[in-house]
Design a protein around this motif. Structure first.
Motif, mmCIF file in Angstrom:
data_model
loop_
_atom_site.group_PDB
_atom_site.id
_atom_site.type_symbol
_atom_site.label_atom_id
_atom_site.label_comp_id
_atom_site.label_asym_id
_atom_site.label_seq_id
_atom_site.Cartn_x
_atom_site.Cartn_y
_atom_site.Cartn_z
ATOM 1 N N ARG A 1 17.620 -12.482 25.608
ATOM 2 C CA ARG A 1 18.828 -11.834 26.121
ATOM 3 C C ARG A 1 19.914 -12.875 26.324
ATOM 4 N N ASP A 2 21.107 -12.559 25.840
ATOM 5 C CA ASP A 2 22.264 -13.410 26.095
ATOM 6 C C ASP A 2 23.383 -12.561 26.669
ATOM 7 N N GLU A 3 24.579 -13.126 26.741
ATOM 8 C CA GLU A 3 25.680 -12.404 27.380
ATOM 9 C C GLU A 3 26.072 -11.130 26.638
ATOM 10 N N ALA A 4 25.687 -11.020 25.369
ATOM 11 C CA ALA A 4 26.058 -9.852 24.571
ATOM 12 C C ALA A 4 24.969 -8.786 24.536
ATOM 13 N N GLY A 5 23.780 -9.091 25.072
ATOM 14 C CA GLY A 5 22.721 -8.090 25.087
ATOM 15 C C GLY A 5 21.428 -8.616 24.517
ATOM 16 N N TRP A 6 20.582 -7.698 23.999
ATOM 17 C CA TRP A 6 19.264 -8.059 23.493
ATOM 18 C C TRP A 6 19.344 -8.654 22.100
ATOM 19 N N VAL A 7 18.529 -9.677 21.873
ATOM 20 C CA VAL A 7 18.336 -10.267 20.549
ATOM 21 C C VAL A 7 16.863 -10.108 20.198
ATOM 22 N N ALA A 8 16.578 -9.464 19.059
ATOM 23 C CA ALA A 8 15.209 -9.225 18.614
ATOM 24 C C ALA A 8 14.851 -10.243 17.536
ATOM 25 N N VAL A 9 13.852 -11.060 17.826
ATOM 26 C CA VAL A 9 13.430 -12.118 16.905
ATOM 27 C C VAL A 9 12.090 -11.717 16.301
ATOM 28 N N PRO A 10 12.039 -11.355 15.009
ATOM 29 C CA PRO A 10 10.767 -10.954 14.401
ATOM 30 C C PRO A 10 9.747 -12.086 14.462
ATOM 31 N N LEU A 11 8.503 -11.732 14.759
ATOM 32 C CA LEU A 11 7.456 -12.746 14.737
ATOM 33 C C LEU A 11 7.259 -13.216 13.299
ATOM 34 N N PRO A 12 6.955 -14.501 13.106
ATOM 35 C CA PRO A 12 6.902 -15.040 11.737
ATOM 36 C C PRO A 12 5.806 -14.443 10.876
ATOM 37 N N VAL A 13 4.683 -14.016 11.498
ATOM 38 C CA VAL A 13 3.590 -13.399 10.741
ATOM 39 C C VAL A 13 3.415 -11.967 11.243
ATOM 40 N N GLN A 14 3.430 -11.007 10.309
ATOM 41 C CA GLN A 14 3.366 -9.588 10.668
ATOM 42 C C GLN A 14 2.054 -8.942 10.242
ATOM 43 N N ASP A 15 0.988 -9.717 10.114
ATOM 44 C CA ASP A 15 -0.293 -9.182 9.692
ATOM 45 C C ASP A 15 -0.801 -8.143 10.693
ATOM 46 N N SER A 16 -1.332 -7.028 10.194
ATOM 47 C CA SER A 16 -1.701 -5.910 11.063
ATOM 48 C C SER A 16 -3.035 -6.097 11.773
#
Length: 397
Positions: A347-362
């Protein structure tokens, strides 16, 4: 394959809320009202003081006036007399305002000694008085049917003098994990096996979403064993299976379900992760077949099981809430499947920032536990650069 939205609509179409029951007020947290809560009394029941001080007539409350103290009115013990000219009554927050008084002189603006009170600062007429019924009146609907009860709602029902509430029954959801390789957590695991994470994870998810989980023993990849477990689940309000819903030679959930008279509604969804999800019924019992990979199972639980439980528990049919966020890393173009990426939230002054995890294995539960949100990507979405807007589903438990 059908869309996520179409799948959820088809699940909703066959669900009905559970019947109602009466529970103690203290047990109402998280339940959904089956009947409105109507105030049994007026709140406040009479004009009451909002401050500690002195009840008097505004006409007498001029600066420098010296008024005779004729009694006091602690909360719960109203003053029995009447305030006349040149008189005052010691009063406290929540106390009934005595007859004849029409204002409250707060104690910070008064000097009391020898049975008299001197006005240092004049109060206005009606000042610091909460009028009868200011919050609600007897007969008012305080909470409508269908409202989920949180701490605030519990407090309001208590204020309306309700010790018992009529709510929808919690849905009993049987959870069945399938697979030759799975073993109970904490046991010695044979070569080639894994601990069964899906059953306890989904049981916790069901409990957090208003249901009563019934954890069935896991069964091997055997149609007859699956059919026997499904038969044991009869009487539950819903059956959730994991594993065995794909197209491999050992994916035998459909075979086991069919033996028990399963009527398939749909199978396979255009989404990632979670494509091999199925839904149907064994007689009146809805059956939701989730993938075996734990992350896929959890994402499908968020998208389908949680909303289904909300309907069964008496709530409205609704998809998980989507919120805007800025993307914290570049993403490649998406294909034909709706994608749900696990992400950390900053979270910064402009709101939420979503950072994808580098590995998306299920299969990676550690990464799932580190995620705070799912980034939803529609089919065929173009490549995205950091800072562009995306939609997220928060994963708050």
């Amino acid at each position: 394959m059908i869309s996520v939205e179409d799948a959820r609509s088809r699940i909703f179409a066959g669900l009905r809320p559970m019947g109602d029951e009466i529970v103690a007020l203290a047990d109402g947290l998280g339940r959904v009202l089956a009947a409105p809560v109507v105030a049994r009394l007026t709140q406040p029941p009479a004009d009451v003081s909002a401050m500690d001080g002195y009840a008097l007539r505004a006409a007498d409350g001029v600066g420098g006036a010296r008024l005779k103290l004729i009694g006091e009115a602690p909360a719960g013990r109203p003053f029995a007399g009447r305030v006349g000219p040149g008189e005052a009554v010691r009063i406290f927050t929540g106390s009934f305002v005595p007859e004849g008084a029409d204002t409250i002189l707060i104690q910070e603006n008064a000097d009391a000694a020898d049975g008299f009170v001197t006005v240092r600062e004049s109060p206005g007429q009606g000042q610091h008085i909460r009028r009868a019924g200011m919050d609600f009146a007897a007969g008012d609907v305080l909470l409508p049917a269908g409202r989920r009860l949180g701490a605030r709602e519990i407090g309001l029902a208590a204020a309306g003098n309700h010790g018992w509430l009529r709510v929808h029954r919690r849905p009993r959801v049987a959870v069945l994990a399938t697979g030759d390789e799975i073993a109970l957590p904490g046991e010695d695991i044979r070569h080639g096996g894994i601990a069964n994470a899906n059953t306890p994870m989904l049981a916790a998810f069901i409990a957090a979403h208003g249901g009563e989980p019934v954890m069935l023993p896991p069964v091997p990849d055997d149609g007859a064993a699956i059919a026997s477990a499904v038969d044991a689940a009869r009487g539950a309000d819903m059956l959730v299976t994991t594993g065995g819903a794909s197209v491999g030679a050992h994916d035998l959930v459909l075979e086991g379900l069919s033996t028990e008279g399963f009527m398939l509604d749909f199978w396979k969804i255009a989404m990632r992760p979670g494509k091999p999800l199925l839904f149907g019924r064994v007689e009146a019992m809805p059956v939701l077949g989730l993938p075996g990979n734990p992350v896929s199972a959890f994402v499908c639980a968020v998208l389908f099981l949680g909303p289904a439980l909300r309907v069964l528990a008496g709530g409205e049919a609704a998809a998980p809430q989507l919120e805007p966020a800025r993307l914290g890393a570049a993403l490649k173009p998406n294909d034909l499947r709706e994608d749900y990426l696990r992400a950390r939230l900053e979270r910064d002054e402009a709101g939420w920032v979503a950072v994808p995890l580098p590995v998306q294995d299920s299969s990676m539960l550690r990464a799932l536990a580190q995620a705070q949100a799912l980034i939803r990507r529609p089919p065929y979405q173009e490549a995205l650069a950091p800072g562009e807007m995306v939609e997220i589903i928060r994963l708050d438990d």
